[in-house]
Design a protein around this motif. Structure first.
Motif, PDB file in Angstrom:
ATOM      1  N   ASN A 280       0.958  -1.163   0.049  1.00 29.74           N
ATOM      2  CA  ASN A 280      -0.019  -0.243  -0.032  1.00 29.74           C
ATOM      3  C   ASN A 280       0.636   1.291  -0.106  1.00 29.74           C
ATOM      4  O   ASN A 280       2.001   1.256   0.710  1.00 29.74           O
ATOM      5  N   SER A 282       0.388   5.618   0.194  1.00 29.84           N
ATOM      6  CA  SER A 282      -0.389   6.732   0.771  1.00 29.84           C
ATOM      7  C   SER A 282       0.208   8.207   0.582  1.00 29.84           C
ATOM      8  O   SER A 282       1.423   8.378   0.767  1.00 29.84           O
ATOM      9  N   SER A 284      -0.666  12.059   2.367  1.00 34.71           N
ATOM     10  CA  SER A 284      -1.490  12.603   3.587  1.00 34.71           C
ATOM     11  C   SER A 284      -1.069  14.136   3.268  1.00 34.71           C
ATOM     12  O   SER A 284       0.161  14.683   3.255  1.00 34.71           O
ATOM     13  N   GLN A 302      -6.331  11.418   4.120  1.00 36.49           N
ATOM     14  CA  GLN A 302      -5.031  10.693   3.455  1.00 36.49           C
ATOM     15  C   GLN A 302      -5.758  10.023   2.272  1.00 36.49           C
ATOM     16  O   GLN A 302      -7.018   9.815   2.240  1.00 36.49           O
ATOM     17  N   ILE A 303      -5.015   9.761   1.299  1.00 34.08           N
ATOM     18  CA  ILE A 303      -5.560   8.757   0.208  1.00 34.08           C
ATOM     19  C   ILE A 303      -4.562   7.640  -0.003  1.00 34.08           C
ATOM     20  O   ILE A 303      -3.251   7.942  -0.060  1.00 34.08           O
ATOM     21  N   ASN A 304      -5.120   6.509   0.444  1.00 29.87           N
ATOM     22  CA  ASN A 304      -4.384   5.399   0.415  1.00 29.87           C
ATOM     23  C   ASN A 304      -4.605   4.158  -0.841  1.00 29.87           C
ATOM     24  O   ASN A 304      -6.089   4.003  -1.105  1.00 29.87           O
ATOM     25  N   TYR A 305      -3.604   3.706  -1.475  1.00 25.27           N
ATOM     26  CA  TYR A 305      -4.031   2.870  -2.451  1.00 25.27           C
ATOM     27  C   TYR A 305      -3.339   1.444  -2.156  1.00 25.27           C
ATOM     28  O   TYR A 305      -2.269   1.289  -1.629  1.00 25.27           O
ATOM     29  N   ASN A 437      -1.964  -2.632   7.939  1.00 28.95           N
ATOM     30  CA  ASN A 437      -0.976  -1.716   7.175  1.00 28.95           C
ATOM     31  C   ASN A 437       0.054  -1.653   8.246  1.00 28.95           C
ATOM     32  O   ASN A 437       0.089  -1.353   9.174  1.00 28.95           O
ATOM     33  N   ASN A 439       3.597   0.569   7.737  1.00 21.69           N
ATOM     34  CA  ASN A 439       4.347   1.461   6.498  1.00 21.69           C
ATOM     35  C   ASN A 439       5.598   2.175   7.074  1.00 21.69           C
ATOM     36  O   ASN A 439       5.642   2.317   8.371  1.00 21.69           O
TER      37      ASN A 439
END
Length: 448
Positions: A280, A282, A284, A302-305, A437, A439
């Motif tokens: 993943n 992201s 932010s 936040q946008i998370n893929y 997750n 990270n």
């Protein structure tokens, strides 16, 4: 002739400087910049002054060679210290005008009980003295005696007969002595580990000894001044991981990536667990709000893929099955972390996060093989399709740590973070499905 006059002037200047070099009394507490310094000036008078000066200097260096951090007048952390400075001179070497500035200590040959004439205290405009024995059971006795020269009193109950008859009450609590006790000098309550108790080998204590001397000199010596605290914080802003200047919030962005895990757990027996692993990434936006000196709130959007997959092969006796499935999601989330600075370089964070999978796609394919006929029947395909089941609100908890780096492009904070979910990602009736997750990444703040 001119050279002789010049030499005489230089000599007079030197003598004048030397006379001015000493503090005006035996014990002085003073400010030196942001620090508070306790200066003790001792003049040694004995039949072997040179050797005794060295002996006392060495003994006192072992106990006075340390410093204590001083508090600011509020919860802020300052940059002030209280420290000691001991000046030991031979009494005979002092000029007549300087002798009143020194505690006059006579070193007596043989063994005995070292004493001082008076626990005078600092900044009194005069000095005291004492009689110390050359052969003490420990050099730490001299450390104890210098505390008397600074104004501190004994903190042990003196139950020796002649002291009881003299009305001595070191503990000042009115408790009578037990003259039949095995030890006639027990420590006062609370002073069992104090150098002023009955064990002079205990080290000096910042709060109980050093600050007690400063307090005798006056309240202005017991804490770091406002100006020094402010000066320290101004100087430390570039290195503060929370940017805690107490005046304005801090804006920044964060980019991170790591391991993503989509965990499936069947709620209806027989229980089955499956973990789809992947990655993943992201991005932010950050907004930090100072609360206290070591505490701030960090809000973020936040946008998370997330991309995860699982492949497995299973045998069922007369047939075998090969299966593969994968998920891809874009998750939009917001949250708030509490940031706590352990020091100017390292901080911890933790807090809740709310999210929603604005896009979720899945893919499933595989094949079944009959062992007897070796006939394989494929199913599914490699195409990702939008998930048709309902997506759910994601509630979870972040926890991690960060460090601070000041660079030419601004303040950068590398960090690690773990996300632990509380709710399911998709509304699957009989299957619990949660996203985890782990990270690593970096925050970049616009203000240094």
């Amino acid at each position: 002739m001119f050279n002789k006059i010049l030499s005489l002037l230089l000599a007079l200047c030197t003598l004048s400087f030397c006379a001015m070099a000493y503090e005006p009394q035996g014990t002085t507490v003073k400010h030196v910049g942001c620090d508070v310094v306790i200066v003790i000036q001792i003049g040694i008078e004995s039949d072997s002054e040179a050797a005794d000066v060295v002996m006392i200097q060495n003994a006192l260096k072992d106990c006075w060679d340390f410093q204590c951090e001083m508090p600011c007048p509020d919860i802020l952390k300052g940059n002030c210290y209280i420290r000691g400075e001991v000046v030991v001179k031979a009494w005979s070497s002092l000029a007549a005008g300087d002798k009143a500035k020194f505690h006059r200590v006579k070193i007596v040959p043989g063994e005995g009980t070292s004493v001082v004439d008076e626990a005078l205290g600092p900044n009194k405009g005069k000095s005291t003295g004492g009689t110390w024995y050359r052969r003490e059971y420990s050099p730490k006795v001299y450390c104890h005696e210098t505390m008397h020269l600074c104004g501190l009193e004994d903190r042990y109950r003196d139950c020796r007969g002649y002291r009881v008859r003299a009305g001595v009450d070191n503990c000042k609590d009115g408790v009578p002595c037990d003259t039949n006790a095995r030890y006639l000098t027990p420590p006062c309550p609370g002073y069992e580990d104090d150098v002023m108790g009955n064990d002079v080998t205990k080290p000096f204590n910042c709060a109980r000894n050093m600050m007690a001397i400063a307090k005798l000199a006056g309240p202005i010596y017991t804490h770091c001044s406002d100006s020094c605290c402010q000066e320290y914080h101004h100087a430390q802003n570039d290195y503060d991981p929370l940017h805690l200047n107490g005046k304005k919030p801090d804006f920044g962005i964060a980019v991170d990536g790591g391991v993503g895990m989509y965990h499936f757990h069947d709620a209806i027996p027989p229980t089955k667990n499956e973990n789809a692993l992947g990655y993943n990434v992201s991005v932010s936006g950050l907004y930090n709000i100072p609360i206290l000196q070591m505490l701030a709130l960090q809000t973020f959007i936040q946008i998370n893929y997330l991309s995860v997959a699982k492949t497995q092969n299973e045998n069922f006796g007369f047939y075998s099955q090969h299966s593969h499935f994968a998920y891809r999601m874009f998750i939009l989330s917001a949250g708030v972390n509490a940031l706590y600075a352990l020091n100017k370089q390292i901080s911890l964070h933790a807090g809740p996060e709310l999210g929603y999978p604005v896009m979720a796609k899945s893919q499933s394919d595989g094949s079944t093989t009959v062992t007897a006929t070796n006939m394989t029947t494929p199913y599914g395909d490699k195409t990702f399709r939008a998930v048709t089941v309902d997506k759910q609100l994601l509630i979870g908890l972040n926890a991690g740590a960060s460090t601070n780096m000041n660079t030419s492009i601004g303040r950068v904070c590398p960090f690690i973070n773990v996300y632990l979910p509380f709710t399911n990602a998709l509304h699957l009736v009989s299957t619990r499905n949660k996203i985890y997750n782990f990270n690593v990444g970096a925050e970049w703040y616009f203000n240094k």
